[in-house]
Design a protein around this motif. Structure first.
Motif, PDB file in Angstrom:
ATOM      1  N   ASN A 101      36.908  -0.102  49.797  1.00  0.00           N
ATOM      2  CA  ASN A 101      37.498   1.417  50.070  1.00  0.00           C
ATOM      3  C   ASN A 101      37.075   1.580  51.374  1.00  0.00           C
ATOM      4  O   ASN A 101      36.022   0.870  52.330  1.00  0.00           O
ATOM      5  N   GLU A 102      37.437   2.702  51.980  1.00  0.00           N
ATOM      6  CA  GLU A 102      37.081   3.163  53.454  1.00  0.00           C
ATOM      7  C   GLU A 102      36.032   3.563  53.507  1.00  0.00           C
ATOM      8  O   GLU A 102      35.352   3.687  54.594  1.00  0.00           O
ATOM      9  N   ALA A 159      36.812   9.425  55.956  1.00  0.00           N
ATOM     10  CA  ALA A 159      37.059   8.143  56.732  1.00  0.00           C
ATOM     11  C   ALA A 159      38.104   9.033  57.899  1.00  0.00           C
ATOM     12  O   ALA A 159      38.413   8.260  59.005  1.00  0.00           O
TER      13      ALA A 159
END
Length: 321
Positions: free
Chosen positions: A309-310, A204
């Motif tokens: 989560n990203e 990310a």
């Protein structure tokens, strides 16, 4: 007695777990078979004796804090044998024992289970165990040699002769606490490992952001160790403390060093340094990481859909109690 090792382990095809009373019925296919017990109990057991033997295995866990696991196939949840640490009072020292139902032989199940048990015993207890095998038991001798064990000595044992096979010790790795000077090497390793093994979950953040994160966050807020060889840092571990538990924040191994023992060395550090419960998250699709942690007794306790989560990828929460 306090438990000294996990109650369950996992491999690619097997679950190794604490014995249950109902297991005696499946295991009687071994203990009720004359050829199977020729070099172990040395006589066929009746159903009551098989039940009592399994009860003795559970009692071994109670008195020693460890004991043999029942092997269960993941594919059909069938109990197919036993494998695990074993130390009756007339044994020379703790061993890895195994026994497999006739119908489950020839498929590598014993080797798969014994490798997991061996790694677990070294990481949790620091043991390099033996296997005690009758000198005429060619089938078990073949398994021991396939595992890399070597005959250390031969002893008189229960009206026969038995070989003491010493299992191979894990590869030795140089491990030390990380310093600020390791930031660049750790970030490079992290980026290479993610791109090699987690291709389903794109990063990310850009490379420069990752390097800054390692330098200004991971190495500042976490307890970090590195494993090294002649090429420098080849694996790193980061531990955090939050929510009343210790967490493995990161454990990454350079792609070229996977399965060389660096990850094993660092999980040993985590087991020594972290309080219990010890937790971690990994992606559900990262089957290599999941099998690695299950081998040391981590159990999946929750499954996420990726919103936490990203990367937006489904994940699994593991815990070692």
């Amino acid at each position: 007695m306090p438990r000294r090792v996990p109650l369950a382990l996992g491999t690619a095809r097997l679950r190794l777990r604490f014995p249950q009373e109902a297991d005696w019925r499946a295991l009687h296919a071994y203990f009720g078979d004359a050829q199977s017990v020729r070099y172990t109990t040395r006589r066929v057991l009746n159903e009551g004796e098989t039940w009592r033997l399994l009860a003795g295995a559970a009692g071994h866990w109670a008195w020693r804090g460890y004991g043999p696991y029942v092997l269960e196939r993941r594919s059909d949840v069938a109990a197919i044998g036993i494998c695990g640490p074993w130390y009756p009072n007339d044994w020379p020292e703790p061993e890895i024992k195994w026994a497999l139902l006739p119908s489950a032989r020839g498929q590598g199940h014993v080797q798969e289970a014994a490798l997991a048990v061996r790694a677990m015993l070294h990481a949790h207890l620091g043991w390099v165990p033996i296997s005690l095998i009758d000198h005429e038991n060619t089938a078990s001798i073949k398994v021991a040699r396939a595992l890399g064990a070597q005959i250390e000595r031969t002893i008189d044992f229960r009206d026969s002769r038995a070989h003491v096979f010493r299992h191979a010790a894990p590869a030795a790795w140089a491990v030390r606490p990380a310093t600020a000077a390791d930031a660049s090497a750790i970030a490079t390793l992290y980026l290479r490992s993610r791109r090699a093994h987690v291709v389903f979950a794109p990063l990310a953040h850009g490379d420069d952001e990752v390097r800054q994160h390692v330098r200004d966050d991971v190495l500042v807020r976490s307890r970090v160790w590195v494993a090294l060889d002649g090429d420098g840092v080849v694996a790193f571990l980061a531990l955090d403390r939050r929510d009343g538990a210790d967490w493995i924040r990161h454990l990454y191994v350079a792609p070229a060093r996977v399965s060389a023992g660096a990850g094993h060395a660092l999980i040993g550090v985590a087991l020594r340094e972290a309080a219990r419960p010890l937790r971690l998250h990994t992606f559900a699709a990262n089957t290599g990481a999941r099998r690695f942690y299950e081998r040391y007794g981590f159990a999946a306790i929750a499954f996420g859909d990726g919103q936490g989560n990203e990367e937006g990828c489904p994940d699994v929460l593991y815990e070692l109690a």
